[in-house]
Write a protein that holds these residues in place. Structure first.
Motif, PDB file in Angstrom:
ATOM      1  N   VAL A  86       1.768 -10.379  11.530  1.00  0.00           N
ATOM      2  CA  VAL A  86       1.960  -9.202  12.453  1.00  0.00           C
ATOM      3  C   VAL A  86       1.919  -9.550  13.840  1.00  0.00           C
ATOM      4  N   GLN A  87       0.948  -9.998  14.070  1.00  0.00           N
ATOM      5  CA  GLN A  87       0.363 -10.232  15.514  1.00  0.00           C
ATOM      6  C   GLN A  87       1.225 -11.435  15.977  1.00  0.00           C
ATOM      7  N   LYS A  88       1.560 -12.274  15.475  1.00  0.00           N
ATOM      8  CA  LYS A  88       2.212 -13.362  16.000  1.00  0.00           C
ATOM      9  C   LYS A  88       3.578 -12.884  16.453  1.00  0.00           C
ATOM     10  N   CYS A  89       4.121 -12.246  15.444  1.00  0.00           N
ATOM     11  CA  CYS A  89       5.715 -11.448  15.802  1.00  0.00           C
ATOM     12  C   CYS A  89       5.605 -10.581  16.917  1.00  0.00           C
ATOM     13  N   TYR A  90       4.529  -9.866  16.934  1.00  0.00           N
ATOM     14  CA  TYR A  90       4.440  -8.795  18.104  1.00  0.00           C
ATOM     15  C   TYR A  90       4.375  -9.590  19.332  1.00  0.00           C
ATOM     16  N   VAL A  91       3.586 -10.673  19.285  1.00  0.00           N
ATOM     17  CA  VAL A  91       3.329 -11.087  20.798  1.00  0.00           C
ATOM     18  C   VAL A  91       4.768 -11.760  21.188  1.00  0.00           C
ATOM     19  N   GLU A  92       5.464 -12.216  20.188  1.00  0.00           N
ATOM     20  CA  GLU A  92       6.795 -13.100  20.241  1.00  0.00           C
ATOM     21  C   GLU A  92       7.738 -11.844  21.077  1.00  0.00           C
ATOM     22  N   ILE A  93       7.714 -10.778  20.466  1.00  0.00           N
ATOM     23  CA  ILE A  93       8.479  -9.685  20.790  1.00  0.00           C
ATOM     24  C   ILE A  93       8.120  -9.189  22.437  1.00  0.00           C
ATOM     25  N   ALA A  94       7.039  -9.355  22.421  1.00  0.00           N
ATOM     26  CA  ALA A  94       6.496  -9.046  23.860  1.00  0.00           C
ATOM     27  C   ALA A  94       7.049  -9.896  25.110  1.00  0.00           C
ATOM     28  N   LYS A  95       7.055 -11.277  24.598  1.00  0.00           N
ATOM     29  CA  LYS A  95       7.728 -12.160  25.282  1.00  0.00           C
ATOM     30  C   LYS A  95       8.904 -11.837  25.682  1.00  0.00           C
ATOM     31  N   MET A  96       9.679 -11.628  24.481  1.00  0.00           N
ATOM     32  CA  MET A  96      11.227 -11.416  24.707  1.00  0.00           C
ATOM     33  C   MET A  96      11.352 -10.077  25.482  1.00  0.00           C
ATOM     34  N   VAL A  97      10.568  -8.974  25.429  1.00  0.00           N
ATOM     35  CA  VAL A  97      10.686  -8.003  26.097  1.00  0.00           C
ATOM     36  C   VAL A  97      10.710  -8.173  27.750  1.00  0.00           C
ATOM     37  N   LYS A  98       9.736  -8.966  27.946  1.00  0.00           N
ATOM     38  CA  LYS A  98       9.372  -9.488  29.288  1.00  0.00           C
ATOM     39  C   LYS A  98      10.744 -10.331  30.012  1.00  0.00           C
ATOM     40  N   GLU A  99      11.096 -11.296  28.974  1.00  0.00           N
ATOM     41  CA  GLU A  99      12.255 -11.843  29.438  1.00  0.00           C
ATOM     42  C   GLU A  99      13.726 -11.054  29.739  1.00  0.00           C
ATOM     43  N   LYS A 100      13.811 -10.322  28.581  1.00  0.00           N
ATOM     44  CA  LYS A 100      15.215  -9.630  28.717  1.00  0.00           C
ATOM     45  C   LYS A 100      15.221  -8.312  29.071  1.00  0.00           C
ATOM     46  N   LEU A 101      14.146  -7.412  28.885  1.00  0.00           N
ATOM     47  CA  LEU A 101      14.215  -5.988  29.481  1.00  0.00           C
ATOM     48  C   LEU A 101      13.735  -5.850  30.609  1.00  0.00           C
ATOM     49  N   ALA A 102      12.876  -6.722  31.262  1.00  0.00           N
ATOM     50  CA  ALA A 102      12.275  -6.510  32.735  1.00  0.00           C
ATOM     51  C   ALA A 102      13.532  -6.194  33.557  1.00  0.00           C
ATOM     52  N   LYS A 103      14.543  -6.853  33.513  1.00  0.00           N
ATOM     53  CA  LYS A 103      15.697  -6.703  34.379  1.00  0.00           C
ATOM     54  C   LYS A 103      16.205  -5.001  34.315  1.00  0.00           C
ATOM     55  N   ASP A 123      14.086  -2.537  34.173  1.00  0.00           N
ATOM     56  CA  ASP A 123      13.165  -1.526  34.793  1.00  0.00           C
ATOM     57  C   ASP A 123      11.878  -2.382  34.786  1.00  0.00           C
ATOM     58  N   PRO A 124      11.019  -2.458  35.955  1.00  0.00           N
ATOM     59  CA  PRO A 124       9.875  -3.180  36.009  1.00  0.00           C
ATOM     60  C   PRO A 124       8.930  -2.553  34.914  1.00  0.00           C
ATOM     61  N   TYR A 125       9.037  -1.414  34.567  1.00  0.00           N
ATOM     62  CA  TYR A 125       8.285  -0.674  33.586  1.00  0.00           C
ATOM     63  C   TYR A 125       8.244  -1.598  32.057  1.00  0.00           C
ATOM     64  N   PHE A 126       9.194  -2.263  31.780  1.00  0.00           N
ATOM     65  CA  PHE A 126       9.391  -3.208  30.807  1.00  0.00           C
ATOM     66  C   PHE A 126       8.212  -4.419  30.682  1.00  0.00           C
ATOM     67  N   ASP A 127       8.007  -4.723  32.312  1.00  0.00           N
ATOM     68  CA  ASP A 127       7.203  -5.926  32.439  1.00  0.00           C
ATOM     69  C   ASP A 127       5.782  -5.286  31.976  1.00  0.00           C
ATOM     70  N   LYS A 128       5.522  -4.096  32.573  1.00  0.00           N
ATOM     71  CA  LYS A 128       4.285  -3.338  32.314  1.00  0.00           C
ATOM     72  C   LYS A 128       4.046  -3.249  30.824  1.00  0.00           C
ATOM     73  N   LEU A 129       5.314  -2.963  30.176  1.00  0.00           N
ATOM     74  CA  LEU A 129       5.098  -2.580  28.711  1.00  0.00           C
ATOM     75  C   LEU A 129       4.633  -3.867  27.851  1.00  0.00           C
ATOM     76  N   ALA A 130       5.334  -4.996  28.307  1.00  0.00           N
ATOM     77  CA  ALA A 130       5.231  -6.263  27.583  1.00  0.00           C
ATOM     78  C   ALA A 130       3.706  -6.523  27.888  1.00  0.00           C
ATOM     79  N   ASP A 131       3.313  -6.491  29.250  1.00  0.00           N
ATOM     80  CA  ASP A 131       1.763  -6.940  29.129  1.00  0.00           C
ATOM     81  C   ASP A 131       0.796  -6.042  28.178  1.00  0.00           C
ATOM     82  N   ALA A 132       1.258  -4.812  28.311  1.00  0.00           N
ATOM     83  CA  ALA A 132       0.456  -3.623  27.436  1.00  0.00           C
ATOM     84  C   ALA A 132       0.483  -4.231  26.089  1.00  0.00           C
ATOM     85  N   MET A 133       1.494  -4.343  25.532  1.00  0.00           N
ATOM     86  CA  MET A 133       1.751  -5.102  24.180  1.00  0.00           C
ATOM     87  C   MET A 133       0.668  -6.123  23.841  1.00  0.00           C
ATOM     88  N   VAL A 134       0.621  -7.054  24.788  1.00  0.00           N
ATOM     89  CA  VAL A 134      -0.300  -8.057  24.476  1.00  0.00           C
ATOM     90  C   VAL A 134      -1.671  -7.628  24.515  1.00  0.00           C
TER      91      VAL A 134
END
Lengths: 358, 350
Positions: free
Chosen positions: B303-320, B322-333
């Motif tokens: 689960v952890q590996k999956c979750y960290v992978e999703i966090a990477k994708m959030v940072k890559e694809k959703l940060a555009k 809103d910058p909120y998703f950048d913060k959220l991706a970091d918080a996920m990690v």
């Protein structure tokens, strides 16, 4: 709850819907359905001995076809219509001139809801067909178009328009639709649980479609409702509706149409003989282990823009990939093509400008 | 149903309750909850004393505790939002979690009997799910039901159930626009079904009446950055639900929805809700396709590996978006790091 008001507000569609009933014995069951069915035109498909006279209760407007009629109307193409199996009912779908079909088995009666009231199954199917489906995202309060329900928090707004509903799959109280092994192991089990829900089966998910209490929009999905080669001279039975359901779902998913399941319930009175069922089904039991992955991996090309094109494409893939399971599937693939040819011939006079058949 | 003589899994399940006011609602739940350990996560002002009814065994954490326990990693835990409840999931030592809101009461079934929601959730979690093929009689593992004709036999074993998502009578869980348009609508329909949400299909996961197997899916139950200092609220459980479902689908775990019902008594203010949600309303139009297209690599076996992978994708694809998703991706990690720190023996899927 405004159920009384909504009852009269639901369009009867009495000139737009045919009720297709396969039978081999008699149609006494129609007496119980009279209050609900009498406004509608019936298409009776008489299986078995064509010299037998099927007595239809007074007051029903119907057309009846026996095997001689099927042979006469379809000529050589009649080979695609099963004999000595309720799968023959799909001939009724083909010859209907209506937009909607409701099909029911002759051992299915009016059920009662938990308040003791008779269930108007046809009315519920019509409601299901006339409101959109929601295959792309699961709504946890089930069908959002029902009175007293809606889309829940978190349901994307752009998906709230839904898609047209092609199929309404009803359920059964009393004798559940179990396969032979389950019937043998649990002969006394009865379905007494009334689940007050209608829901869309999500895109990408197959289901076991039962033909006992089924309605569909013939214009949207009719040609996919071929019930296969079953019964006399065939190695398998009791997989007619299953086969149609898998094809139908794959095509609905491809064309962006919806399939609903749940209400309405009918009362299924007759438990078929499990030993007879086992003889009919047993090949299907292990064949389906390969059929399901086959259907799960079917992808239809973009060029398949009509039901017929999708169906022919599936039949090609059946021939290519299932022929090795059993040569039956080669025959079936050919029959699928024959069915579409017959469908288009019978329904030729009502072609719409965009190429869709009426 | 009689009051339980033996509480199922009473040493294996924690009940996590976020609160800001009081826990009077527990009085009504006493017959069903008293055998279980409670984890109370006190949101808001940490100097306030939350009174817990007598006789309950509990641990309580306020913001000072969260900051003390997690140090800098406490930044991933929301403040002034019930999303803070996920801290309770992290510090629990049990296999199962049940979480419930403090405005949720015992509902009655159509025969008038009180519904033991916890017992039903446990039944749901202890029986397999069937995500690969839809059973038209719903959960085949319930009494009086089974798989129907045409259901492939090789799929009848099912898969382990990770999540049991319960529903609500009375005040339905509607978004603000729907609440504004239909303020009087109440959910009075008792749907007597439990069903598996099929593989490949997302759903809106509500945190009001939710149970899960912490060993199977716990690290995915991060409820995001909401509330104080955040541009969004009322999307905590939604976010967790989308991540959870993608991961469950990838790992071959099941998510059930349906029974049990609780009675949701408090209609939140739709105007306040609109302020919290409105960004989510248009953000989710991009978030949903994002989650629908996620493909987790084979190497993501926990689960952890999956979750960290999703966090990477959030940072890559959703940060555009809103910058909120950048913060959220970091918080996920940060969440996963904190989870693994607090749960060192369980760094893999159980």
């Amino acid at each position: 709850m405004a159920s009384e008001a909504s009852k009269s507000a639901v369009p009867l569609l009495k000139d737009e819907l045919d009720i297709v009933i396969p039978t081999i014995r008699n149609l006494d069951f129609l007496e119980m359905w009279r209050p609900f069915f009498q406004p509608y035109h019936l298409i009776i498909v008489q299986d078995g001995d064509p010299s037998k006279v099927i007595k239809v209760p007074e007051g029903f407007d119907y057309e009846l076809y026996n095997r001689n009629d099927i042979n006469r109307i379809l000529g050589p193409k009649a080979s695609c219509i099963s004999f000595k199996d309720s799968a023959c009912r799909c001939f009724g779908y083909m010859v209907s001139k209506k937009k909607y079909i409701y099909t029911i088995d002759d051992d299915c009666f009016v059920a009662k809801d938990p308040s003791g009231k008779d269930i108007n199954a046809l009315e519920q199917h019509i409601k299901n067909l006339l409101s959109p489906s929601t295959p792309f995202f699961f709504n946890t309060l089930y069908d959002p178009y029902r009175d007293g329900a809606d889309f829940v928090r978190g349901y994307p707004f752009s998906l709230r328009v839904g898609v047209p509903t092609a199929v309404s799959h009803g359920l059964w109280l009393n004798i559940p639709d179990y396969d032979a092994p389950t019937q043998l192991v649990k002969p006394l089990e009865r379905n007494t649980r009334y689940v007050d829900a209608v829901m869309t089966i999500p895109k990408g998910t197959l289901f076991p479609m039962c033909g006992m209490n089924l309605a569909f929009n013939r214009e949207l999905i009719g040609p996919a409702m071929y019930f296969g080669l079953m019964g006399d001279g065939q190695p398998i039975g009791r997989y007619d509706d299953m086969w149609a359901g898998w094809c139908t779902k794959v095509i609905c998913d491809h064309l962006g149409l919806g399939v609903k399941t749940g209400l309405p319930y009918i009362w299924h009175s007759k438990a078929s003989n499990p030993f007879v069922n086992l003889k009919k089904e047993y090949k299907g039991i292990y064949w389906q282990e390969e059929l399901i992955p086959f259907f799960q991996s079917v992808t239809l090309p973009k060029e398949c823009t009509t039901v017929q094109k999708c169906y022919i494409e599936i039949s090609k893939q059946v021939k290519a990939k299932l022929g090795k399971v059993d040569e039956y599937f080669l025959k079936l693939a050919d029959a699928m093509v024959t069915w579409i040819e017959a469908w288009d011939e019978i329904n030729a006079s009502a072609e719409l400008p965009n190429g869709l058949k009426k």
